[in-house]
Write a protein that holds these residues in place. Structure first.
Motif, PDB file in Angstrom:
ATOM      1  N   VAL A  73       0.851  -1.201   0.000  1.00  0.00           N
ATOM      2  CA  VAL A  73       0.000   0.000   0.000  1.00  0.00           C
ATOM      3  C   VAL A  73       0.883   1.246   0.000  1.00  0.00           C
ATOM      4  O   VAL A  73       0.700   2.164  -0.808  1.00  0.00           O
ATOM      5  CB  VAL A  73      -0.948   0.001   1.226  1.00  0.00           C
ATOM      6  CG1 VAL A  73      -1.641   1.353   1.383  1.00  0.00           C
ATOM      7  CG2 VAL A  73      -1.995  -1.110   1.099  1.00  0.00           C
ATOM      8  N   LEU A  74       1.880   1.258   0.888  1.00  0.00           N
ATOM      9  CA  LEU A  74       2.771   2.425   0.976  1.00  0.00           C
ATOM     10  C   LEU A  74       3.588   2.593  -0.308  1.00  0.00           C
ATOM     11  O   LEU A  74       3.717   3.705  -0.829  1.00  0.00           O
ATOM     12  CB  LEU A  74       3.708   2.300   2.183  1.00  0.00           C
ATOM     13  CG  LEU A  74       3.039   2.340   3.560  1.00  0.00           C
ATOM     14  CD1 LEU A  74       4.078   2.189   4.658  1.00  0.00           C
ATOM     15  CD2 LEU A  74       2.244   3.626   3.775  1.00  0.00           C
ATOM     16  N   ASP A  75       4.112   1.487  -0.832  1.00  0.00           N
ATOM     17  CA  ASP A  75       4.920   1.572  -2.063  1.00  0.00           C
ATOM     18  C   ASP A  75       4.107   2.161  -3.209  1.00  0.00           C
ATOM     19  O   ASP A  75       4.589   3.019  -3.960  1.00  0.00           O
ATOM     20  CB  ASP A  75       5.440   0.179  -2.479  1.00  0.00           C
ATOM     21  CG  ASP A  75       6.533  -0.326  -1.548  1.00  0.00           C
ATOM     22  OD1 ASP A  75       7.059   0.493  -0.754  1.00  0.00           O
ATOM     23  OD2 ASP A  75       6.861  -1.527  -1.607  1.00  0.00           O
ATOM     24  N   ASP A  76       2.859   1.698  -3.339  1.00  0.00           N
ATOM     25  CA  ASP A  76       1.986   2.215  -4.400  1.00  0.00           C
ATOM     26  C   ASP A  76       1.750   3.712  -4.238  1.00  0.00           C
ATOM     27  O   ASP A  76       1.761   4.466  -5.209  1.00  0.00           O
ATOM     28  CB  ASP A  76       0.631   1.496  -4.363  1.00  0.00           C
ATOM     29  CG  ASP A  76       0.520   0.449  -5.458  1.00  0.00           C
ATOM     30  OD1 ASP A  76       1.530   0.213  -6.153  1.00  0.00           O
ATOM     31  OD2 ASP A  76      -0.573  -0.125  -5.618  1.00  0.00           O
ATOM     32  N   LEU A  77       1.513   4.142  -3.012  1.00  0.00           N
ATOM     33  CA  LEU A  77       1.251   5.563  -2.769  1.00  0.00           C
ATOM     34  C   LEU A  77       2.503   6.395  -3.048  1.00  0.00           C
ATOM     35  O   LEU A  77       2.421   7.480  -3.629  1.00  0.00           O
ATOM     36  CB  LEU A  77       0.770   5.774  -1.328  1.00  0.00           C
ATOM     37  CG  LEU A  77      -0.623   5.212  -1.030  1.00  0.00           C
ATOM     38  CD1 LEU A  77      -0.915   5.275   0.463  1.00  0.00           C
ATOM     39  CD2 LEU A  77      -1.706   5.950  -1.811  1.00  0.00           C
ATOM     40  N   HIS A  78       3.662   5.856  -2.662  1.00  0.00           N
ATOM     41  CA  HIS A  78       4.904   6.613  -2.876  1.00  0.00           C
ATOM     42  C   HIS A  78       5.218   6.783  -4.361  1.00  0.00           C
ATOM     43  O   HIS A  78       5.783   7.786  -4.768  1.00  0.00           O
ATOM     44  CB  HIS A  78       6.074   5.941  -2.137  1.00  0.00           C
ATOM     45  CG  HIS A  78       5.905   5.977  -0.650  1.00  0.00           C
ATOM     46  ND1 HIS A  78       6.526   5.084   0.200  1.00  0.00           N
ATOM     47  CD2 HIS A  78       5.156   6.782   0.140  1.00  0.00           C
ATOM     48  CE1 HIS A  78       6.169   5.362   1.454  1.00  0.00           C
ATOM     49  NE2 HIS A  78       5.341   6.376   1.444  1.00  0.00           N
TER      50      HIS A  78
ATOM     51  N   ASP B 180       3.212   7.518  -6.544  1.00  0.00           N
ATOM     52  CA  ASP B 180       2.478   8.708  -6.993  1.00  0.00           C
ATOM     53  C   ASP B 180       2.737   9.911  -6.098  1.00  0.00           C
ATOM     54  O   ASP B 180       1.981  10.879  -6.116  1.00  0.00           O
ATOM     55  CB  ASP B 180       0.985   8.400  -7.054  1.00  0.00           C
ATOM     56  CG  ASP B 180       0.619   7.689  -8.361  1.00  0.00           C
ATOM     57  OD1 ASP B 180       0.704   8.338  -9.412  1.00  0.00           O
ATOM     58  OD2 ASP B 180       0.292   6.491  -8.328  1.00  0.00           O
ATOM     59  N   ALA B 181       3.804   9.847  -5.307  1.00  0.00           N
ATOM     60  CA  ALA B 181       4.208  10.964  -4.441  1.00  0.00           C
ATOM     61  C   ALA B 181       3.124  11.368  -3.442  1.00  0.00           C
ATOM     62  O   ALA B 181       2.972  12.537  -3.104  1.00  0.00           O
ATOM     63  CB  ALA B 181       4.637  12.172  -5.283  1.00  0.00           C
ATOM     64  N   VAL B 182       2.344  10.386  -2.970  1.00  0.00           N
ATOM     65  CA  VAL B 182       1.384  10.668  -1.896  1.00  0.00           C
ATOM     66  C   VAL B 182       2.137  10.642  -0.569  1.00  0.00           C
ATOM     67  O   VAL B 182       2.932   9.747  -0.311  1.00  0.00           O
ATOM     68  CB  VAL B 182       0.238   9.623  -1.881  1.00  0.00           C
ATOM     69  CG1 VAL B 182      -0.664   9.821  -0.660  1.00  0.00           C
ATOM     70  CG2 VAL B 182      -0.575   9.700  -3.168  1.00  0.00           C
TER      71      VAL B 182
END
Length: 274
Positions: free
Chosen positions: A55-60, A62-64
């Motif tokens: 979850v964190l990798d996916d968000l990172h 996209d620079a979330v």
């Protein structure tokens, strides 16, 4: 179609291909905002496990900003297994995990200074909702909400929060649970008395939005083959909010929302098409 595929207990069944992706209303919305160039933070709860890492990798990617994410000591990250039939219908097995064991106090916000808070379903946890609304009120933050089934079941509690919203987004049936109206326009006019921006979606019949002065409509953005409906509602609501937050009008906002939603249903996974 309405035929039923059945699995025999104890059987092994082959599938065409597995797709692993991360989802959840708030993370999908966070990615919409980030891809629109807004500074986006995700606030939610995950477990210390490979799914949480994903979850964190996916968000990172996209620079979330994930600095407000909390970890559960007792539960794993929420996880679903979706079985997709050729018709696009889904059968879902869900473990809600850390995401439903969510307590929050105002200090969990770490004095974050933002313009908007976007809320997806909180599984009917009104204690959390009231904390969020209190924080928003103290800090003059606008709140957008796409309530879920559990919030709608507790109608009185939800109705008490509606006048504090800036954007309310629901489908036609859901909006009729809260306001009186035969059609989208009537429902929007009723809701606009309490909420400045109101969106009502109606599946293949398109969507309408109102700002108290006018009502705008969007049809199906284009008739794409629906491959996977996962994330369509989140994409619509967050697409609308991203445009309103950027100062655009409702006509542009509802058209963009429709485009974002159309793009998401044409790909497998909740984030790929955002």
């Amino acid at each position: 179609g309405n035929f039923v595929e059945q699995f025999c207990l104890g059987s092994k069944n082959d599938i065409n291909a597995p797709v692993f992706s991360t989802g959840g209303g708030a993370t999908n919305a966070a990615v919409t905002f980030a891809r629109q160039g807004l500074h986006s933070r995700y606030m939610g709860k995950i477990g210390h496990d490979p799914a949480g890492r994903s979850v964190l990798d996916d968000l990172h990617k996209d620079a979330v900003d994930t600095s407000l994410v909390g970890y559960s000591k007792d539960y794993n990250t929420g996880y679903s297994c979706l079985l997709l039939s050729p018709s696009g219908e889904r059968t879902i097995f869900t473990y809600r995990g850390a995401s439903t064991h969510y307590e929050i106090t105002e200090k969990d916000f770490h004095n974050v200074d933002v313009d908007w808070i976007y809320l997806s379903s909180m599984e009917g946890n009104f204690e959390v909702l009231e904390t969020v609304f209190a924080y928003a009120e103290h800090n003059k933050i606008k709140v957008a909400m796409n309530p879920g089934k559990k919030e709608l079941e507790n109608k009185e509690a939800l109705k008490a929060l509606l006048p504090k919203l800036t954007v309310l987004s629901l489908n036609l049936d859901e909006m009729q649970m809260l306001y009186h109206g035969e059609n989208r326009e009537d429902l929007i006019r009723a809701a606009n008395k309490e909420v400045p921006f109101v969106v009502v979606t109606d599946g293949p019949n398109g969507a309408s939005a109102g700002d108290g002065k006018q009502i705008a409509h969007a049809g199906m953005y284009e008739d794409v083959p629906v491959i996977d409906r996962t994330g369509a509602g989140d994409a619509f609501s967050s697409g609308f909010v991203s445009m309103i937050a950027a100062g655009r009008g409702i006509a542009e906002a509802v058209t963009f929302a429709s485009a974002n939603s159309t793009s998401v249903v044409a790909t497998i996974g909740a984030k790929a098409g955002i």
